[in-house]
Scaffold this active site. Structure first.
Site, PDB file in Angstrom:
ATOM      1  N   PHE A  68       5.787  -2.318  -1.266  1.00 42.04           N
ATOM      2  CA  PHE A  68       4.576  -1.743  -0.682  1.00 42.04           C
ATOM      3  C   PHE A  68       4.057  -0.623  -1.572  1.00 42.04           C
ATOM      4  O   PHE A  68       4.787  -0.116  -2.431  1.00 42.04           O
ATOM      5  CB  PHE A  68       4.862  -1.232   0.741  1.00 42.04           C
ATOM      6  CG  PHE A  68       3.943  -1.837   1.773  1.00 42.04           C
ATOM      7  CD1 PHE A  68       4.037  -3.169   2.100  1.00 42.04           C
ATOM      8  CD2 PHE A  68       2.966  -1.068   2.396  1.00 42.04           C
ATOM      9  CE1 PHE A  68       3.191  -3.740   3.036  1.00 42.04           C
ATOM     10  CE2 PHE A  68       2.111  -1.631   3.334  1.00 42.04           C
ATOM     11  CZ  PHE A  68       2.213  -2.968   3.661  1.00 42.04           C
ATOM     12  N   GLN A 128      -7.136   8.875   5.985  1.00 38.18           N
ATOM     13  CA  GLN A 128      -6.883   7.862   4.958  1.00 38.18           C
ATOM     14  C   GLN A 128      -7.920   6.745   4.950  1.00 38.18           C
ATOM     15  O   GLN A 128      -8.205   6.156   5.990  1.00 38.18           O
ATOM     16  CB  GLN A 128      -5.501   7.249   5.177  1.00 38.18           C
ATOM     17  CG  GLN A 128      -5.138   6.198   4.141  1.00 38.18           C
ATOM     18  CD  GLN A 128      -3.672   5.839   4.206  1.00 38.18           C
ATOM     19  OE1 GLN A 128      -3.232   5.109   5.090  1.00 38.18           O
ATOM     20  NE2 GLN A 128      -2.896   6.392   3.298  1.00 38.18           N
ATOM     21  N   HIS A 136      -8.290   3.077   3.606  1.00 44.93           N
ATOM     22  CA  HIS A 136      -7.509   1.963   3.065  1.00 44.93           C
ATOM     23  C   HIS A 136      -8.379   1.257   2.042  1.00 44.93           C
ATOM     24  O   HIS A 136      -9.555   1.017   2.296  1.00 44.93           O
ATOM     25  CB  HIS A 136      -7.127   1.008   4.203  1.00 44.93           C
ATOM     26  CG  HIS A 136      -6.069   0.020   3.832  1.00 44.93           C
ATOM     27  ND1 HIS A 136      -6.305  -0.996   2.937  1.00 44.93           N
ATOM     28  CD2 HIS A 136      -4.779  -0.101   4.218  1.00 44.93           C
ATOM     29  CE1 HIS A 136      -5.189  -1.704   2.799  1.00 44.93           C
ATOM     30  NE2 HIS A 136      -4.248  -1.181   3.554  1.00 44.93           N
ATOM     31  N   LEU A 158      -8.962  -5.271   8.212  1.00 47.16           N
ATOM     32  CA  LEU A 158      -8.014  -4.866   7.185  1.00 47.16           C
ATOM     33  C   LEU A 158      -7.410  -6.075   6.474  1.00 47.16           C
ATOM     34  O   LEU A 158      -6.987  -7.030   7.116  1.00 47.16           O
ATOM     35  CB  LEU A 158      -6.889  -4.068   7.847  1.00 47.16           C
ATOM     36  CG  LEU A 158      -5.745  -3.654   6.934  1.00 47.16           C
ATOM     37  CD1 LEU A 158      -6.185  -2.544   6.011  1.00 47.16           C
ATOM     38  CD2 LEU A 158      -4.553  -3.224   7.746  1.00 47.16           C
ATOM     39  N   GLU A 190      -2.055  -4.289   2.621  1.00 51.49           N
ATOM     40  CA  GLU A 190      -1.507  -3.911   1.328  1.00 51.49           C
ATOM     41  C   GLU A 190      -0.482  -4.936   0.844  1.00 51.49           C
ATOM     42  O   GLU A 190      -0.251  -5.085  -0.352  1.00 51.49           O
ATOM     43  CB  GLU A 190      -0.831  -2.550   1.504  1.00 51.49           C
ATOM     44  CG  GLU A 190      -0.491  -1.832   0.246  1.00 51.49           C
ATOM     45  CD  GLU A 190      -0.292  -0.344   0.554  1.00 51.49           C
ATOM     46  OE1 GLU A 190      -1.276   0.316   0.900  1.00 51.49           O
ATOM     47  OE2 GLU A 190       0.849   0.121   0.452  1.00 51.49           O
ATOM     48  N   ARG A 204      -2.694   4.743  -1.480  1.00 52.06           N
ATOM     49  CA  ARG A 204      -4.008   4.359  -0.966  1.00 52.06           C
ATOM     50  C   ARG A 204      -5.103   5.351  -1.330  1.00 52.06           C
ATOM     51  O   ARG A 204      -6.228   4.957  -1.603  1.00 52.06           O
ATOM     52  CB  ARG A 204      -3.931   4.217   0.555  1.00 52.06           C
ATOM     53  CG  ARG A 204      -3.098   3.024   0.958  1.00 52.06           C
ATOM     54  CD  ARG A 204      -2.880   2.977   2.449  1.00 52.06           C
ATOM     55  NE  ARG A 204      -2.122   1.775   2.796  1.00 52.06           N
ATOM     56  CZ  ARG A 204      -1.660   1.516   4.010  1.00 52.06           C
ATOM     57  NH1 ARG A 204      -1.864   2.380   4.995  1.00 52.06           N
ATOM     58  NH2 ARG A 204      -1.002   0.396   4.248  1.00 52.06           N
ATOM     59  N   HIS A 230      -8.947   4.274   7.875  1.00 49.59           N
ATOM     60  CA  HIS A 230      -7.789   3.539   8.368  1.00 49.59           C
ATOM     61  C   HIS A 230      -6.844   4.381   9.210  1.00 49.59           C
ATOM     62  O   HIS A 230      -6.343   3.920  10.225  1.00 49.59           O
ATOM     63  CB  HIS A 230      -7.037   2.973   7.160  1.00 49.59           C
ATOM     64  CG  HIS A 230      -5.877   2.092   7.513  1.00 49.59           C
ATOM     65  ND1 HIS A 230      -6.026   0.996   8.341  1.00 49.59           N
ATOM     66  CD2 HIS A 230      -4.569   2.130   7.165  1.00 49.59           C
ATOM     67  CE1 HIS A 230      -4.851   0.401   8.471  1.00 49.59           C
ATOM     68  NE2 HIS A 230      -3.941   1.069   7.795  1.00 49.59           N
ATOM     69  N   ARG A 270      -0.657   9.132   3.697  1.00 48.30           N
ATOM     70  CA  ARG A 270       0.461   8.360   4.213  1.00 48.30           C
ATOM     71  C   ARG A 270       0.726   7.162   3.314  1.00 48.30           C
ATOM     72  O   ARG A 270      -0.191   6.527   2.834  1.00 48.30           O
ATOM     73  CB  ARG A 270       0.141   7.862   5.624  1.00 48.30           C
ATOM     74  CG  ARG A 270       1.191   6.941   6.189  1.00 48.30           C
ATOM     75  CD  ARG A 270       0.901   6.556   7.614  1.00 48.30           C
ATOM     76  NE  ARG A 270      -0.224   5.661   7.775  1.00 48.30           N
ATOM     77  CZ  ARG A 270      -0.179   4.337   7.591  1.00 48.30           C
ATOM     78  NH1 ARG A 270       0.947   3.764   7.195  1.00 48.30           N
ATOM     79  NH2 ARG A 270      -1.244   3.605   7.776  1.00 48.30           N
ATOM     80  N   GLY A 273       1.766   3.346   2.910  1.00 44.68           N
ATOM     81  CA  GLY A 273       1.721   2.140   3.722  1.00 44.68           C
ATOM     82  C   GLY A 273       3.109   1.780   4.196  1.00 44.68           C
ATOM     83  O   GLY A 273       4.072   1.927   3.449  1.00 44.68           O
TER      84      GLY A 273
END
Lengths: 256, 138, 592
Positions: free
Chosen positions: C117, C231, C233, C243, C246, C286, C354, C389, C391
């Protein structure tokens, strides 16, 4: 010609209406709009009292199921363009459910049915967490995976005439979820659930209309799940018949 | 887990009555009702087969009597109709088979038509064999 | 007014709420636990999470590496004691979910499988295809059904926290179906209402994510923390904002501009390789990827569409088999909503709002500064997410801190008396307020949708991916204007039964409050860090701003921002390096 589409929407206000009636709204026809976008357009711009549920708008929360031209659909995944410019589209609450208001149905009965099938992993032993995960190969996962995809949108209940005729029927989604756990190699509750569900309001209530599977937006195949369940129940019954006090252990004994 | 009912205040729910003619709403429902009703035809076919077997066991006279009775025009018509419905049920059952008994080879589910196909093949072969056997004698 | 009482009350029934409810029920089965949610719990937005949940699972990985990735990903704004607790409990929590039946993807030998990730140096993301949130939520919900002490209030909408004697004593809520306004008292309240993405016009967030809990808590006099860190995305579908996980990049997808060029190599994110490299290129964090999009757009190298500029996510080289096995939902969403098959077509994507890194300020047990009030999940800021943050940390966060808050609340509740009569007077006042301001109100002129649209535009243009003094001030002024106009809203719907216009109006009120907090915090933080990028202050400023913003609402509606130092334990602030091998290792060495 202006791009328009007409929505005929079932309205029901319990404080004043005896029964639902239809109200027509003209909305712009846009190729990227789904039925839910048209409903939101009406609520935002025309009539704020239009009542319906929705949330994720990506076909996974299961809130926005309605009858669209007589078919149970997730309205967030049903494009206006599939009905064509200038068309009239009829939007009603999901069939066979009590209507609370406009397009909102009562779900409490479904939740009771869901709980009744014990949709959780039943174990006779509970090894400590330190013992690590229960092993499950990709093949074992694949056996039940399809039945674990249910989003509880209840479209299958709106498609099932047995639900309409016998409101006590546990119904497709709940039975498919029972089978999801039965077929999970980590679960040990199949026997317990069979006792609960091998009755006329459980699996034997299903007459294999097959509509549940056709309307399921997540390809869960509840009809298939229930037929598999019936087969297993029948085999268990035959086993019990041949071996009256028959458990598998006893069956190993040689009887004169 | 329990759920707090709000029944004391909850509003009047509208329960749409299910129409007597609900099954005319779509051809799929009509087909379903047709299957439900025509299960009588399956039962009838079973009865005819049992009668046939009984006459065979009783001897040539009984068998001749049975075949004679079967040649009555109304009986022929009835059996032709029953036969058609029997076909409907056969197809339903064969198509159901792969759903009720998913077959897995090497961890993968075998495509439904591959499970259904042997049923059909066996059916055609058996029918052909019987037809050959019957037509050859007469 | 009818009053109901419980020991512990959950506001919100998503991942964190259900985990907290189960934790409390397991700690002390004698407690009565209420889950009050404005939607049926399985509709909660946890259901939409796709990619996975992070937790160290394999021998080549370590808790320290997970902690370091999280802390550097968060641009050193994470409280490191919280991160250490988080990474330690993460694997147990994910394992517990396995024991409850979550259909995690598996290795051929039957053990848990993990995937790569963004921003993570090792593979440690547990996944259930690309419907991880869906499977986690349904597993939690179905498991919660077997716990007798848990009572559900489905489709009850909370309008106020009842506070007296220095502690929270319950809530006022509308039973949406009947329209009855009722008080539910409790000895401890855990807020788990999720984020606030709907403040923005283009978001992956569901319609229900309106910052309810953040506003409720702030109105109760408790501060929100780090609200400027929001955030984007990098890969949302245009128009819908759906979405694209990721995981699509973790499985090897490329980000390309209009010339088919992997543009991330121009933004200090490493050099392109055929196979995905951890913490590099498409697997960068991100914030960096979303910022790179804006720069690429300014260079005119994006594709213009009806719904704004896009770049492309290219999965074609992965092949149909891998896409079906690991990314079936991505394919389903592209085909259903964009009429595109990623097996042989490019997916148009653009950055989309996001996740809210900030939220209700809590300690590592989910406790706020108000007695008996706890928070967990996206609504809370513990803080493990810092300024950005990573993912797959958020699903795990729901479990770890949901469980911690549940246990802490269960302990707290035992020693408490039942709520007193004064809170019931408050509840009656709240009922009157709702009737006067909304249900029985006449003569208002403002439509909810109009105000909402104006709010979304203002916040997007003022507090988007890049911010500056002037645009933030404009947004702040606009929001103040909207707050005034909000007092003048009109409702078409005066029905008691399932009045969704009433709940929309209340949600708009929550969103305006939260939007103001975001803008206020962003104005005050005159540096750039993680997801908060100020064009007028482009550098990180550890001297002044290695600190969490705390934003309180005064009784006159104005906001006050204070700072609280970030807790640093073992990882002193360093440079965030992606796409290169050496420096992150230095970071870990320093940490020792």
């Amino acid at each position: 010609m202006a791009e328009k589409i007409v929505l005929e929407i079932a309205r029901y206000a319990p404080e004043k209406d005896e029964k639902p009636s239809f109200q027509s709204f003209e909305v712009p026809f846009r190729k990227e709009w789904v039925v839910l976008d048209a409903l939101n357009h009406i609520k935002d711009k025309v009539d704020g009292s239009l009542t319906y549920r929705w949330s994720c708008r990506m076909g996974v929360c299961g809130s926005c199921g309605m009858m669209v031209n007589g078919e149970p659909k997730l309205t967030c995944a049903t494009f206006l363009s599939s009905y064509g410019n200038g068309a009239t589209v009829r939007v009603e609450p999901l069939r066979y459910f009590p209507v609370i208001r406009d397009l909102v149905t009562a779900l409490s009965d479904f939740l009771v049915k869901l709980q009744s099938v014990k949709p959780w992993l039943i174990r006779k032993d509970e090894p400590p967490l330190s013992a690590g995960e229960f092993l499950q190969t990709p093949e074992q996962l694949d056996i039940y995976k399809q039945f674990s995809m249910c989003i509880n949108c209840t479209l299958c209940y709106a498609a099932c005439p047995v639900v309409g005729l016998e409101p006590t029927f546990v119904g497709p989604a709940a039975l498919a979820l029972a089978q999801r756990y039965n077929m999970d190699n980590r679960d040990q509750g199949a026997e317990e659930r069979l006792g609960l569900l091998a009755h006329p309001e459980g699996i034997w209530g299903c007459t294999f209309v097959g509509e549940c599977t056709r309307v399921c937006p997540k390809h869960v195949d509840p009809a298939g799940a229930i037929q598999q369940y019936k087969l297993k129940a029948a085999l268990e019954w035959v086993k019990g018949f041949i071996l009256p006090r028959g458990s598998e252990d006893q069956s190993k004994e040689v009887r004169p | 887990m329990s759920v707090q009912p709000s029944t004391e205040f909850h509003p009047r729910w509208y329960r749409a009555p299910v129409s007597t003619y609900w099954w005319m709403g779509s051809w799929r429902y009509s087909l379903f009702i047709l299957r439900e009703l025509t299960s009588v035809a399956v039962a009838w076919s079973v009865v005819v087969t049992l009668l046939l077997l009984r006459s065979l066991l009783k001897g040539p006279d009984a068998y001749a009597h049975f075949t004679h009775r079967m040649q009555a025009p109304w009986m022929l018509a009835l059996n032709i109709i029953a036969f058609c419905f029997l076909l409907l049920h056969t197809i339903t059952w064969f198509n159901l088979a792969p759903r009720a008994m998913p077959v897995r080879v090497g961890g993968k589910r075998v495509p439904e038509f591959l499970v259904a196909a042997p049923n059909y093949v066996l059916w055609v072969v058996a029918s052909a064999a019987i037809a050959w056997f019957v037509l050859r004698k007469s | 007014m009818e009053i109901r009482s419980h020991d512990i009350l959950l506001v919100g029934g998503g991942g964190a709420g259900l985990r907290a409810a189960i934790a409390a029920a397991e700690v002390n089965p004698k407690l009565s636990i209420a889950v009050v949610s404005k939607v049926y719990p399985m509709r909660s937005h946890t259901v939409s999470a796709e990619g996975g949940a992070a937790g160290v699972a394999k021998p080549d990985d370590s808790l320290d590496e997970h902690a370091y990735d999280t802390i550097s990903g968060g641009d050193w704004m994470c409280d490191q004691d919280a991160v250490e607790a988080f990474v330690k409990e993460a694997p147990q929590e994910l394992l517990r979910l396995e024991r409850w039946g979550c259909p995690w993807n598996r290795e051929p030998d039957g053990h848990i499988a993990v995937r790569a990730f963004g921003g993570m140096k090792k593979k440690r993301t547990w996944f259930a295809a690309d419907k991880t949130g869906f499977h986690m939520l349904h597993t939690l919900f179905q498991t919660s059904l077997k716990y007798q002490p848990i009572t559900r209030y489905d489709e009850w909408f909370v309008t106020k926290l009842l506070v007296d004697d220095g502690r929270v004593q319950g809530v006022v809520a509308i039973d949406v179906m009947s329209g009855k306004i009722q008080a539910i008292t409790a000895k401890a309240v855990i807020v788990c209402t999720g984020g606030c993405g709907r403040i923005f016009p283009f978001t992956t967030n569901a319609n229900i994510k309106n910052g309810d809990g953040m506003a409720l808590v702030q109105r109760a006099g408790t501060p929100l923390k780090d609200m400027e860190f929001l955030q984007y995305h990098p890969t949302g579908l245009p128009f819908t904002g759906i979405l694209i996980t990721e995981a699509a990049r973790a499985e090897g997808g490329y980000m390309i501009n209009k010339d088919g060029y992997r543009y991330l190599q121009d933004y200090n994110l490493g050099t392109p390789q055929a196979k995905p490299v951890l913490r590099s290129m498409e697997l960068g964090p991100r914030d960096r990827l979303s910022q790179a999009f804006v720069k690429e757009d300014q260079k005119g190298r994006t594709v213009k569409t009806e719904y704004g500029s896009v770049v492309h996510l290219d999965l074609r080289h992965l092949g149909e088999k891998l896409i079906n096995a690991k990314l079936p939902f991505v394919r389903e969403l592209c085909m259903k909503y964009e009429n595109i098959d990623p097996v042989n077509e490019l997916i148009p994507v653009r950055p989309v709002v996001h996740y809210m890194m900030g939220g209700v300020s809590t300690d590592i047990n989910g406790a706020t500064s108000l007695g008996g009030l706890f928070a967990a999940g996206e609504v809370a800021c513990v803080s493990i997410n810092g300024a950005n943050r990573l993912g797959s940390n958020s699903l795990t966060e729901c479990l770890v801190f949901g469980a911690r808050a549940g246990r802490a609340a269960a302990e707290f509740a035992v020693g408490q008396k039942m709520p007193n009569g004064r809170v019931l007077a408050q509840a009656t006042d709240e009922q009157k307020r709702l009737e006067q301001q909304y249900l029985h109100k006449s003569g208002g002129q403002e439509r909810i949708a109009t105000l909402r649209d104006e709010m979304q535009k203002a916040v997007e243009s003022g507090a988007g991916i890049y911010r500056e003094q002037s645009t933030l001030s404009q947004a702040g002024n606009k929001l103040r204007e909207l707050q005034e106009r909000y007092a003048n809203i009109s409702l078409d719907d005066h029905s008691q039964t399932f009045n969704t216009e009433l709940t929309s109006a209340l949600e708009l009120g929550y969103m305006l409050d939260v939007a103001q907090s975001i803008v206020e915090c962003a104005l005050h933080r005159t540096e750039s860090r993680g997801a908060h990028q100020r064009t007028d202050f482009p550098e990180r400023d550890d001297q002044r701003f290695l600190a969490h913003s705390l934003v309180r609402r005064n009784s006159d509606g104005s906001l006050k921002v204070d700072y609280l130092p970030v807790k640093i334990t073992r990882w002193p602030p360093g440079e965030r390096v992606y796409g290169q091998e050496e420096k992150p290792k230095d970071g870990i060495k320093q940490a020792g």
